[in-house]
Write a protein that holds these residues in place. Structure first.
Motif, PDB file in Angstrom:
ATOM      1  N   GLY A  38       0.795  -1.211   0.000  1.00  0.00           N
ATOM      2  CA  GLY A  38       0.000   0.000   0.000  1.00  0.00           C
ATOM      3  C   GLY A  38       0.831   1.267   0.000  1.00  0.00           C
ATOM      4  N   PHE A  39       0.300   2.329   0.598  1.00  0.00           N
ATOM      5  CA  PHE A  39       0.922   3.648   0.605  1.00  0.00           C
ATOM      6  C   PHE A  39       2.211   3.637   1.429  1.00  0.00           C
ATOM      7  CE2 PHE A  39       1.142   7.923   2.714  1.00  0.00           C
ATOM      8  CZ  PHE A  39       1.529   8.642   1.593  1.00  0.00           C
ATOM      9  N   LEU A  40       3.328   4.040   0.777  1.00  0.00           N
ATOM     10  CA  LEU A  40       4.628   4.039   1.457  1.00  0.00           C
ATOM     11  C   LEU A  40       5.127   5.432   1.804  1.00  0.00           C
ATOM     12  CD1 LEU A  40       6.662   1.341  -0.529  1.00  0.00           C
ATOM     13  CD2 LEU A  40       5.351   1.061   1.584  1.00  0.00           C
ATOM     14  N   GLY A  41       4.749   6.431   1.032  1.00  0.00           N
ATOM     15  CA  GLY A  41       5.258   7.764   1.306  1.00  0.00           C
ATOM     16  C   GLY A  41       4.962   8.722   0.174  1.00  0.00           C
ATOM     17  N   THR A  42       5.541   9.919   0.264  1.00  0.00           N
ATOM     18  CA  THR A  42       5.245  11.010  -0.665  1.00  0.00           C
ATOM     19  C   THR A  42       6.527  11.593  -1.234  1.00  0.00           C
ATOM     20  OG1 THR A  42       3.213  11.599   0.512  1.00  0.00           O
ATOM     21  CG2 THR A  42       4.214  13.309  -0.852  1.00  0.00           C
ATOM     22  N   ILE A  43       6.492  11.903  -2.537  1.00  0.00           N
ATOM     23  CA  ILE A  43       7.591  12.598  -3.204  1.00  0.00           C
ATOM     24  C   ILE A  43       7.033  13.866  -3.847  1.00  0.00           C
ATOM     25  CG2 ILE A  43       9.354  12.508  -5.002  1.00  0.00           C
ATOM     26  CD1 ILE A  43       9.358   9.474  -4.763  1.00  0.00           C
ATOM     27  N   TYR A  44       7.585  15.009  -3.467  1.00  0.00           N
ATOM     28  CA  TYR A  44       7.279  16.258  -4.158  1.00  0.00           C
ATOM     29  C   TYR A  44       8.302  16.449  -5.274  1.00  0.00           C
ATOM     30  CZ  TYR A  44       4.037  17.695  -0.450  1.00  0.00           C
ATOM     31  OH  TYR A  44       2.978  17.764   0.422  1.00  0.00           O
ATOM     32  N   LEU A  45       7.832  16.875  -6.446  1.00  0.00           N
ATOM     33  CA  LEU A  45       8.712  17.161  -7.576  1.00  0.00           C
ATOM     34  C   LEU A  45       8.824  18.670  -7.757  1.00  0.00           C
ATOM     35  CD1 LEU A  45       7.434  14.615 -10.276  1.00  0.00           C
ATOM     36  CD2 LEU A  45       9.379  14.343  -8.736  1.00  0.00           C
ATOM     37  N   ASP A  46      10.038  19.178  -7.709  1.00  0.00           N
ATOM     38  CA  ASP A  46      10.320  20.589  -7.967  1.00  0.00           C
ATOM     39  C   ASP A  46      11.456  20.606  -8.974  1.00  0.00           C
ATOM     40  OD1 ASP A  46      10.912  23.239  -8.010  1.00  0.00           O
ATOM     41  OD2 ASP A  46      11.078  23.502  -5.846  1.00  0.00           O
ATOM     42  N   LEU A  47      11.102  20.547 -10.267  1.00  0.00           N
ATOM     43  CA  LEU A  47      12.078  20.204 -11.296  1.00  0.00           C
ATOM     44  C   LEU A  47      12.680  21.390 -12.034  1.00  0.00           C
ATOM     45  CD1 LEU A  47      10.245  17.134 -12.912  1.00  0.00           C
ATOM     46  CD2 LEU A  47      12.008  17.128 -11.136  1.00  0.00           C
ATOM     47  N   PHE A  48      12.005  22.534 -12.048  1.00  0.00           N
ATOM     48  CA  PHE A  48      12.407  23.593 -12.965  1.00  0.00           C
ATOM     49  C   PHE A  48      13.160  24.731 -12.268  1.00  0.00           C
ATOM     50  CE2 PHE A  48       8.525  21.695 -14.769  1.00  0.00           C
ATOM     51  CZ  PHE A  48       9.095  21.144 -15.908  1.00  0.00           C
ATOM     52  N   SER A  49      14.039  25.357 -13.022  1.00  0.00           N
ATOM     53  CA  SER A  49      14.835  26.456 -12.478  1.00  0.00           C
ATOM     54  C   SER A  49      13.966  27.696 -12.285  1.00  0.00           C
ATOM     55  CB  SER A  49      15.993  26.784 -13.426  1.00  0.00           C
ATOM     56  OG  SER A  49      15.500  27.161 -14.696  1.00  0.00           O
ATOM     57  N   ARG A  50      14.337  28.474 -11.289  1.00  0.00           N
ATOM     58  CA  ARG A  50      13.737  29.790 -11.071  1.00  0.00           C
ATOM     59  C   ARG A  50      14.726  30.595 -10.238  1.00  0.00           C
ATOM     60  NH1 ARG A  50      10.643  26.171  -8.154  1.00  0.00           N
ATOM     61  NH2 ARG A  50      10.922  26.315  -5.880  1.00  0.00           N
ATOM     62  N   GLN A  51      14.586  31.878 -10.289  1.00  0.00           N
ATOM     63  CA  GLN A  51      15.588  32.758  -9.695  1.00  0.00           C
ATOM     64  C   GLN A  51      15.731  32.545  -8.191  1.00  0.00           C
ATOM     65  OE1 GLN A  51      14.932  36.840 -10.622  1.00  0.00           O
ATOM     66  NE2 GLN A  51      16.904  37.527  -9.847  1.00  0.00           N
ATOM     67  N   SER A  52      14.657  32.181  -7.522  1.00  0.00           N
ATOM     68  CA  SER A  52      14.667  32.112  -6.062  1.00  0.00           C
ATOM     69  C   SER A  52      15.257  30.828  -5.508  1.00  0.00           C
ATOM     70  CB  SER A  52      13.235  32.264  -5.535  1.00  0.00           C
ATOM     71  OG  SER A  52      12.402  31.274  -6.095  1.00  0.00           O
ATOM     72  N   LYS A  53      15.616  29.869  -6.354  1.00  0.00           N
ATOM     73  CA  LYS A  53      16.164  28.607  -5.874  1.00  0.00           C
ATOM     74  C   LYS A  53      17.616  28.777  -5.443  1.00  0.00           C
ATOM     75  CE  LYS A  53      13.731  24.656  -7.859  1.00  0.00           C
ATOM     76  NZ  LYS A  53      13.815  23.542  -8.827  1.00  0.00           N
ATOM     77  N   ASN A  54      17.924  28.259  -4.249  1.00  0.00           N
ATOM     78  CA  ASN A  54      19.295  28.350  -3.740  1.00  0.00           C
ATOM     79  C   ASN A  54      20.056  27.045  -3.898  1.00  0.00           C
ATOM     80  OD1 ASN A  54      18.937  30.992  -2.989  1.00  0.00           O
ATOM     81  ND2 ASN A  54      18.325  30.506  -0.901  1.00  0.00           N
ATOM     82  N   VAL A  55      19.526  26.099  -4.658  1.00  0.00           N
ATOM     83  CA  VAL A  55      20.201  24.823  -4.870  1.00  0.00           C
ATOM     84  C   VAL A  55      20.164  24.484  -6.354  1.00  0.00           C
ATOM     85  CG1 VAL A  55      19.742  23.885  -2.586  1.00  0.00           C
ATOM     86  CG2 VAL A  55      18.047  23.562  -4.388  1.00  0.00           C
ATOM     87  N   GLU A  56      21.127  23.702  -6.783  1.00  0.00           N
ATOM     88  CA  GLU A  56      21.148  23.225  -8.164  1.00  0.00           C
ATOM     89  C   GLU A  56      20.275  21.982  -8.300  1.00  0.00           C
ATOM     90  OE1 GLU A  56      22.500  24.447 -10.972  1.00  0.00           O
ATOM     91  OE2 GLU A  56      22.927  26.268  -9.838  1.00  0.00           O
ATOM     92  N   ALA A  57      20.715  20.904  -7.696  1.00  0.00           N
ATOM     93  CA  ALA A  57      19.949  19.656  -7.687  1.00  0.00           C
ATOM     94  C   ALA A  57      20.163  19.011  -6.334  1.00  0.00           C
ATOM     95  CB  ALA A  57      20.401  18.717  -8.805  1.00  0.00           C
ATOM     96  N   ALA A  58      19.096  18.553  -5.720  1.00  0.00           N
ATOM     97  CA  ALA A  58      19.213  17.996  -4.375  1.00  0.00           C
ATOM     98  C   ALA A  58      17.979  17.173  -4.061  1.00  0.00           C
ATOM     99  CB  ALA A  58      19.370  19.114  -3.337  1.00  0.00           C
ATOM    100  N   ASN A  59      18.100  16.368  -3.035  1.00  0.00           N
ATOM    101  CA  ASN A  59      16.940  15.658  -2.513  1.00  0.00           C
ATOM    102  C   ASN A  59      16.814  16.001  -1.036  1.00  0.00           C
ATOM    103  OD1 ASN A  59      15.374  13.205  -1.334  1.00  0.00           O
ATOM    104  ND2 ASN A  59      15.071  13.111  -3.546  1.00  0.00           N
ATOM    105  N   PHE A  60      15.659  16.479  -0.650  1.00  0.00           N
ATOM    106  CA  PHE A  60      15.424  16.891   0.726  1.00  0.00           C
ATOM    107  C   PHE A  60      14.595  15.845   1.451  1.00  0.00           C
ATOM    108  CE2 PHE A  60      16.422  20.753  -1.451  1.00  0.00           C
ATOM    109  CZ  PHE A  60      16.994  21.602  -0.515  1.00  0.00           C
ATOM    110  N   SER A  61      15.090  15.397   2.567  1.00  0.00           N
ATOM    111  CA  SER A  61      14.306  14.514   3.429  1.00  0.00           C
ATOM    112  C   SER A  61      13.475  15.402   4.347  1.00  0.00           C
ATOM    113  CB  SER A  61      15.244  13.618   4.248  1.00  0.00           C
ATOM    114  OG  SER A  61      14.500  12.808   5.139  1.00  0.00           O
ATOM    115  N   ILE A  62      12.217  15.602   3.986  1.00  0.00           N
ATOM    116  CA  ILE A  62      11.343  16.474   4.767  1.00  0.00           C
ATOM    117  C   ILE A  62      10.835  15.760   6.009  1.00  0.00           C
ATOM    118  CG2 ILE A  62       9.178  17.789   4.708  1.00  0.00           C
ATOM    119  CD1 ILE A  62       9.644  18.166   1.697  1.00  0.00           C
TER     120      ILE A  62
END
Length: 736
Positions: free
Chosen positions: A456-480
């Motif tokens: 069944g349900f194991l967890g959630t993944i948010y996708l934030d794929l596109f560049s924008r000026q306010s992003k302070n990271v290049e590519a990363a995975n955050f454990s929320i």
């Protein structure tokens, strides 16, 4: 790259939560709503792949998508109880109160109140683990928000409360009464008799982590340790912020290249004007270095690209000094000794040997690649500002592509491929979820539920794929949020990229995002971290997900990259966005040849970064044995390159001052290569020889043995998986 503050808050963590009644009496809140997603019962059958083209090509979350899962209407920002700025303080205050209640309950608990020693020890573990859980639920979420939320007030508020709550974390780290209570259980001779091996591991880690962070100090020293650690953390964040501002030309001491009339680039597209003068835009530095024939201009561009400000160097110098002081206060010879003693590598001497041995192993390949560039230049004298151009010329001499490779990597097809790969290997489906307006922080964000065919349900993944000026990271995975099975707390993770794709019109006039193959590799890499977090659920939050040693944690992500380099897998989703034809094998071969042409130089560069990092953190300042004066940060790096690199280095540059990884990977940058040796050994020995690498049996083995969180010692995991010690010879197969 993995992003999580959990490594900082691991110090106050525990294990089991069998006595949930005790925790319910103590806790005021459940910081993130576990039931914010309504899901349909899954059926054991081949899934129908969601319409990712519709899901991802709309600017906003599409309302006409056939969602099977819908977030609860009350769901706030990324599943938190946050919808306005005042909610940040409320959430922090509740987490603070929860931790205080738990801490006091631990301190005051006596064996006489418990039914047995086992009951006493398990209650200590339960409450300690929940302290870790509460700390990470708040800090990890705030770290994510302050890095990616485009709204300045939200980002600034997250930064403020993160800093404030971090000080509280450090106070708990140095709580001598808390340490004494935990240590009293560990030191009990009957410890092994009434706790199982997993509980014993957790309790020992808890004790060791507290001791590492100052838990053995007397109460009068606690304030000093907390102050020093807080200052160290603030310097790390300040350095990261200063590097970002320097690169974005937001500082007065930015290094610019002026172009005068009559010089190459004057009045070109690469120029911007300021106070009547023309300067080269830093965003074009790479493009100019790979194409411009004029050597003098390239030299100026190179110096600017690989230099940093005096401000950056000053902050870094202070950060290195404070880290060294902190480690010595903790009883270690240097920061690297303090940081590494509980990692796979154990000490800086082992790291140094690993990196220098690896450098020696690849030296023939590096020298061969340098000879290729010498032949192109028709000179034995090549300089750092020649490398980009000569490599570009050499790569172009490889058989040219007869197609546009990016045409075969439309984003929605890549996501369809990931969906199928995850189902084939692990039996999971990545099902889109409709979010509430208050749950998302930008229109481009998407949410996936991870549904297993039987679990069944194991967890959630948010996708934030596109560049924008306010992003302070290049590519990363955050454990929320880490998983914790005893209270049915499901993990939440965010897969973040900075894709700036080409946009073209397809036959239906909808947008199609075309990716480079390197961007595909990045998505697969970060997916590996997401799967580690999702699958690595244990009864103990402190041992869940990616909360393992830094030199093992990249292994799953680097392992997943191999699937995007295997044509047997690639042809299942690398399909032309118009014709749906698979990427021709001949074009894939060209892709590989171009990658392999200068792999040696790329790896040597990573080795040098690792040596630079471990040297800076193995005792600072460094004193010149001849002059008896302190060496500068650039001079130390220059000396390392002279000793260990086959590539020439420009003494006039100060690149370490913009090496942003010092902020969160201090003494740990070697871990990328260290983990890659593991992952390459695993892939080439067990998975590459398979007729079909998308094999459920092989996938389940990987999940069970590698994605088990920190429930096992990572060194033991590696040995059990490989059946032998890691062998760099598999790592060198990428040169074949």
């Amino acid at each position: 790259m993995l992003k999580s503050s959990s490594a900082l808050s691991r110090i106050i963590s525990g294990v089991k939560n069998q006595n949930t009644t005790t925790l319910k009496n103590i806790l005021l809140i459940n910081s993130i709503n576990n039931n914010n997603c309504r899901t349909f019962k899954s059926q054991k059958k081949d899934p129908t792949i969601p319409n990712f083209e519709l899901l991802l090509t709309e600017k906003n979350q599409p309302n006409n998508f056939p969602y099977k899962h819908i977030s609860d209407e009350s769901t706030g920002l990324i599943g938190l109880d946050i919808q306005k700025l005042t909610d940040f303080d409320k959430l922090m205050d509740k987490a603070h109160q929860n931790c205080d209640n738990l801490r006091n309950a631990i301190i005051n608990l006596t064996e006489e109140e418990c039914s047995s020693k086992k009951d006493f020890a398990e209650k200590i573990l339960d409450m300690s683990d929940e302290i870790s859980n509460q700390l990470c639920l708040f800090l990890d979420a705030m770290e994510f928000i302050r890095c990616v939320d485009p709204r300045n007030p939200f980002r600034q508020k997250a930064d403020t409360v993160h800093s404030k709550f971090s000080q509280y974390l450090h106070k708990l780290n140095t709580d001598s009464l808390l340490h004494q209570k935990i240590a009293s259980v560990v030191k009990d001779k009957s410890f092994a008799e009434y706790l199982n091996p997993l509980q014993q591991r957790c309790l020992r880690l808890l004790q060791e982590d507290m001791e590492k962070h100052g838990g053995v100090h007397q109460q009068k020293e606690e304030a000093k340790t907390v102050e020093l650690r807080s200052y160290m953390d603030s310097l790390a964040y300040l350095f990261s912020e200063s590097v970002s501002k320097f690169n974005n030309l937001e500082t007065k001491d930015a290094v610019l290249v002026e172009v005068k009339q009559g010089e190459p680039l004057y009045n070109s597209k690469y120029i911007f004007s300021y106070e009547g003068k023309q300067f080269v835009r830093p965003s074009y530095y790479n493009q100019i270095l790979v194409s411009l024939k004029d050597e003098d201009t390239r030299k100026k561009i190179y110096h600017a690209k690989y230099s940093s400000s005096e401000t950056n160097l000053s902050i870094l110098d202070e950060l290195l000094q404070v880290r060294d002081t902190y480690a010595k206060d903790m009883g270690y010879p240097s920061y690297s000794h303090w940081f590494l003693h509980d990692q796979c590598a154990r000490n800086p001497e082992n790291v140094h040997k690993f990196l220098t041995d690896l450098a020696q192993s690849i030296r023939p390949k590096v020298e061969q690649e340098i000879d290729v560039m010498r032949a192109i230049k028709k000179s034995d004298d090549i300089y750092p500002w020649d490398y980009h151009l000569l490599r570009s010329i050499a790569t172009q001499k490889v058989e040219p592509f007869s197609v546009s490779v990016s045409d075969y990597f439309p984003l929605h097809k890549v996501m369809e491929g990931i969906y199928s790969i995850c189902y084939s290997l692990f039996g999971i489906r990545l099902e889109p979820v409709k979010m509430t307006d208050s749950e998302t922080y930008h229109p481009s964000i998407r949410k996936l539920s991870v549904i297993h065919e039987t679990e069944g349900f194991l967890g959630t993944i948010y996708l934030d794929l596109f560049s924008r000026q306010s992003k302070n990271v290049e590519a990363a995975n955050f454990s929320i949020r880490c998983g914790k099975t005893t209270i049915d707390q499901k993990p939440v993770t965010a897969l973040v990229c900075n894709i700036d794709p080409t946009v073209v019109d397809n036959f239906s006039a909808e947008r199609v995002y075309l990716l480079s193959h390197s961007e595909v590799i990045t998505i697969f890499h970060e997916l590996g971290h997401s799967l580690h977090i999702i699958f690595g659920q244990t009864p103990y939050q402190n041992l869940s997900g990616t909360r393992t040693s830094i030199d093992f944690v990249e292994t799953p992500s680097q392992f997943m990259e191999h699937f995007a380099w295997d044509y047997r897998v690639l042809q299942t989703f690398a399909r032309h966005y118009r014709t749906d034809e698979p990427l021709p094998y001949s074009q894939f071969e060209i892709l590989k040849k171009r990658k392999q042409m200068f792999t040696g130089l790329d790896i040597e560069e990573q080795i040098m970064f690792g040596l630079m990092d471990i040297t800076y953190h193995s005792g600072w300042p460094i004193i010149d044995p001849v002059t008896k004066t302190k060496k500068s940060i650039p001079q130390v790096y220059y000396d390392l390159r002279k000793q260990y690199s086959a590539q020439p280095h420009c003494e006039m540059t100060s690149y370490p001052g913009q090496f942003i990884h010092f902020s969160n990977y201090g003494a740990g940058y070697y871990s990328y290569l260290y983990s890659k040796v593991f992952s390459d050994h695993l892939w080439y020995k067990f998975y590459y020889p398979l007729e079909n690498p998308l094999n459920r049996e092989a996938g389940e083995k990987f999940r069970k043995e590698a994605l088990c969180g920190a429930s096992k010692d990572p060194t033991e995991i590696v040995r059990n998986m490989l059946g032998e010690e890691p062998n760099p010879s598999y790592f060198l197969k990428q040169f074949d």
